[in-house]
Design an enzyme around this catalytic site. Structure first.
Site, PDB file in Angstrom:
ATOM      1  N   TYR A 156     -31.511 -77.017  -7.211  1.00  0.00           N
ATOM      2  CA  TYR A 156     -30.876 -78.308  -7.559  1.00  0.00           C
ATOM      3  C   TYR A 156     -31.585 -79.471  -6.832  1.00  0.00           C
ATOM      4  O   TYR A 156     -31.895 -80.499  -7.440  1.00  0.00           O
ATOM      5  CB  TYR A 156     -29.406 -78.216  -7.162  1.00  0.00           C
ATOM      6  CG  TYR A 156     -28.552 -79.402  -7.512  1.00  0.00           C
ATOM      7  CD1 TYR A 156     -28.124 -79.614  -8.820  1.00  0.00           C
ATOM      8  CD2 TYR A 156     -28.135 -80.295  -6.529  1.00  0.00           C
ATOM      9  CE1 TYR A 156     -27.304 -80.696  -9.125  1.00  0.00           C
ATOM     10  CE2 TYR A 156     -27.323 -81.368  -6.826  1.00  0.00           C
ATOM     11  CZ  TYR A 156     -26.906 -81.570  -8.133  1.00  0.00           C
ATOM     12  OH  TYR A 156     -26.098 -82.640  -8.433  1.00  0.00           O
ATOM     13  N   LYS A 160     -33.519 -82.596  -8.533  1.00  0.00           N
ATOM     14  CA  LYS A 160     -33.035 -83.955  -8.296  1.00  0.00           C
ATOM     15  C   LYS A 160     -34.094 -84.822  -7.609  1.00  0.00           C
ATOM     16  O   LYS A 160     -34.139 -86.042  -7.819  1.00  0.00           O
ATOM     17  CB  LYS A 160     -31.739 -83.918  -7.476  1.00  0.00           C
ATOM     18  CG  LYS A 160     -30.557 -83.311  -8.241  1.00  0.00           C
ATOM     19  CD  LYS A 160     -30.232 -84.136  -9.476  1.00  0.00           C
ATOM     20  CE  LYS A 160     -28.981 -83.660 -10.202  1.00  0.00           C
ATOM     21  NZ  LYS A 160     -28.725 -84.443 -11.426  1.00  0.00           N
TER      22      LYS A 160
HETATM   23  P1  NDP Z   1     -19.569 -82.047 -14.366  1.00  0.00           P
HETATM   24  O1  NDP Z   1     -19.821 -80.601 -14.157  1.00  0.00           O
HETATM   25  O2  NDP Z   1     -18.210 -82.603 -14.144  1.00  0.00           O
HETATM   26  O3  NDP Z   1     -20.013 -82.434 -15.865  1.00  0.00           O
HETATM   27  C1  NDP Z   1     -21.269 -82.060 -16.321  1.00  0.00           C
HETATM   28  C2  NDP Z   1     -21.528 -82.677 -17.675  1.00  0.00           C
HETATM   29  O4  NDP Z   1     -22.860 -82.292 -18.067  1.00  0.00           O
HETATM   30  C3  NDP Z   1     -20.579 -82.159 -18.744  1.00  0.00           C
HETATM   31  O5  NDP Z   1     -20.268 -83.216 -19.616  1.00  0.00           O
HETATM   32  C4  NDP Z   1     -21.409 -81.092 -19.457  1.00  0.00           C
HETATM   33  O6  NDP Z   1     -21.107 -80.980 -20.830  1.00  0.00           O
HETATM   34  C5  NDP Z   1     -22.801 -81.687 -19.341  1.00  0.00           C
HETATM   35  N1  NDP Z   1     -23.851 -80.672 -19.482  1.00  0.00           N
HETATM   36  C6  NDP Z   1     -24.136 -79.641 -18.661  1.00  0.00           C
HETATM   37  N2  NDP Z   1     -25.163 -78.926 -19.160  1.00  0.00           N
HETATM   38  C7  NDP Z   1     -25.527 -79.537 -20.317  1.00  0.00           C
HETATM   39  C8  NDP Z   1     -26.529 -79.275 -21.290  1.00  0.00           C
HETATM   40  N3  NDP Z   1     -27.366 -78.239 -21.182  1.00  0.00           N
HETATM   41  N4  NDP Z   1     -26.611 -80.111 -22.361  1.00  0.00           N
HETATM   42  C9  NDP Z   1     -25.778 -81.166 -22.492  1.00  0.00           C
HETATM   43  N5  NDP Z   1     -24.809 -81.449 -21.609  1.00  0.00           N
HETATM   44  C10 NDP Z   1     -24.692 -80.647 -20.535  1.00  0.00           C
HETATM   45  O7  NDP Z   1     -20.656 -82.798 -13.493  1.00  0.00           O
HETATM   46  P2  NDP Z   1     -20.614 -84.219 -12.738  1.00  0.00           P
HETATM   47  O8  NDP Z   1     -19.970 -85.223 -13.596  1.00  0.00           O
HETATM   48  O9  NDP Z   1     -20.126 -83.983 -11.370  1.00  0.00           O
HETATM   49  O10 NDP Z   1     -22.177 -84.512 -12.632  1.00  0.00           O
HETATM   50  C11 NDP Z   1     -22.856 -85.406 -13.492  1.00  0.00           C
HETATM   51  C12 NDP Z   1     -24.251 -85.637 -12.922  1.00  0.00           C
HETATM   52  O11 NDP Z   1     -24.131 -86.185 -11.619  1.00  0.00           O
HETATM   53  C13 NDP Z   1     -25.072 -84.355 -12.776  1.00  0.00           C
HETATM   54  O12 NDP Z   1     -26.426 -84.609 -13.056  1.00  0.00           O
HETATM   55  C14 NDP Z   1     -24.889 -84.008 -11.310  1.00  0.00           C
HETATM   56  O13 NDP Z   1     -25.954 -83.235 -10.825  1.00  0.00           O
HETATM   57  C15 NDP Z   1     -24.861 -85.398 -10.696  1.00  0.00           C
HETATM   58  N6  NDP Z   1     -24.232 -85.460  -9.394  1.00  0.00           N
HETATM   59  C16 NDP Z   1     -22.922 -85.109  -9.207  1.00  0.00           C
HETATM   60  C17 NDP Z   1     -22.357 -85.193  -7.960  1.00  0.00           C
HETATM   61  C18 NDP Z   1     -20.927 -84.843  -7.688  1.00  0.00           C
HETATM   62  O14 NDP Z   1     -20.534 -84.834  -6.491  1.00  0.00           O
HETATM   63  N7  NDP Z   1     -20.095 -84.562  -8.663  1.00  0.00           N
HETATM   64  C19 NDP Z   1     -23.150 -85.629  -6.791  1.00  0.00           C
HETATM   65  C20 NDP Z   1     -24.502 -85.979  -7.102  1.00  0.00           C
HETATM   66  C21 NDP Z   1     -25.008 -85.901  -8.355  1.00  0.00           C
HETATM   67  P3  NDP Z   1     -20.237 -79.776 -21.506  1.00  0.00           P
HETATM   68  O15 NDP Z   1     -19.048 -79.522 -20.631  1.00  0.00           O
HETATM   69  O16 NDP Z   1     -19.900 -80.342 -22.847  1.00  0.00           O
HETATM   70  O17 NDP Z   1     -21.146 -78.603 -21.607  1.00  0.00           O
END
Ligand code: NDP
Length: 249
Positions: A156, A160
């Site tokens: 990861y 990132k």
């Molecule tokens: P969530 O797990 O809550 O949501 C992830 C989202 O990404 C969902 O809408 C999911 O869609 C979508 N997704 C995952 N894989 C795919 C794929 N192959 N194709 C299309 N959509 C996909 O994650 P967060 O909201 O927490 O994270 C969002 C971003 O922020 C990420 O990049 C994460 O790495 C980053 N981030 C998050 C942090 C945190 O503390 N939460 C901290 C730092 C960065 P579906 O369910 O429809 O498959």
């Protein structure tokens, strides 16, 4: 007039968490939003309904950001049916945590493909539309762990950190086209991704955060909406930390 009136925005991974909050905020500010999702169809539909209830426009686009062909086919359909995408939020991401010594190759591949290759596939397909529009905003979601590291997250953190190099190089390539490229690096934000962490790990995180709380998806969304607006015309190639003071550049 609302700040993002008339703009078309694609947000990847917008069915849940941070992506969902960004889609909602951009729509509130007047953008037509395209909600990308992979598995959470019901959640994506309910977000679209919420946005339409506000009197704004939302469209659904199911594709796997890690699948180059699906990305290219579905984004071409968007171009034809909705119009040129001017705001792109590369947000979709996953974790598959494990110490390096035990990490399975498939977990390495899956995280790098979904979190980094996806940015290449989606951005390369969307960029010609921004060039045609002579205006564009690309906002890539990285993470604080690209800067601090985190045990169990070599895959990861590598993805990132890759996003940051990608964004800095692309910012220079497209600046002359009036397209900006910036990165948001969130810390610990309350979403499904962090909900699964063991209580002990969550407690340890919270102790390290000067503001003594996790961030909210909406707080990331306000920053994204600012970067997507005309107010951010002169900002490109930058990384924005939003982490309650956990890491300061
Ligand atoms: P969530 O797990 O809550 O949501 C992830 C989202 O990404 C969902 O809408 C999911 O869609 C979508 N997704 C995952 N894989 C795919 C794929 N192959 N194709 C299309 N959509 C996909 O994650 P967060 O909201 O927490 O994270 C969002 C971003 O922020 C990420 O990049 C994460 O790495 C980053 N981030 C998050 C942090 C945190 O503390 N939460 C901290 C730092 C960065 P579906 O369910 O429809 O498959």
């Amino acid at each position: 007039m609302e700040e993002l009136n008339g703009k078309i925005a694609l947000i990847t991974g917008a069915s849940r968490g941070i992506g969902r909050a960004i889609a909602y905020e951009l729509a509130k500010k007047g953008a037509k939003v395209i909600i990308n999702y992979k598995g959470s169809e019901e959640k994506a539909k309910s977000l679209a309904q919420e946005i339409e209830k506000m009197g704004k426009k939302a469209y659904l686009a199911r594709f796997d950001v890690a699948n180059s062909q699906e990305v290219r086919n579905e984004i071409k359909k968007i171009e034809k049916n909705i119009g040129n995408i001017q705001i792109l939020i590369n947000n979709a991401g996953i974790v598959r945590d494990s110490l390096l010594l035990k990490m399975k190759e498939e977990d390495w591949d899956k995280v790098i493909k979904t979190n980094l290759y996806s940015i290449f596939y989606v951005t390369q397909t969307v960029l010609p539309m921004m060039i045609k529009e002579r205006w564009g905003r690309i906002i890539n979601i990285s993470s604080v762990v690209a800067f601090t590291g985190n045990p169990g997250q070599t895959n990861y953190a590598a993805a990132k950190a890759g996003i940051i190099g990608f964004s800095k190089a692309l910012a220079l390539e497209v600046a002359g086209r009036n397209i900006t490229v910036n990165v948001i690096a969130p810390g610990y934000i309350e979403t499904d991704m962090t909900a699964g962490l063991p209580e002990k790990v969550k407690e340890a995180f919270l102790q390290q955060i000067p503001l003594k709380r996790a961030g909210l998806p909406e707080e990331v969304a306000y920053l994204a909406a600012f970067l997507a607006s005309e107010k951010a015309n002169y900002i490109t190639g930058c990384v924005f930390h939003i982490n309650g003071g956990l890491f300061r550049d």
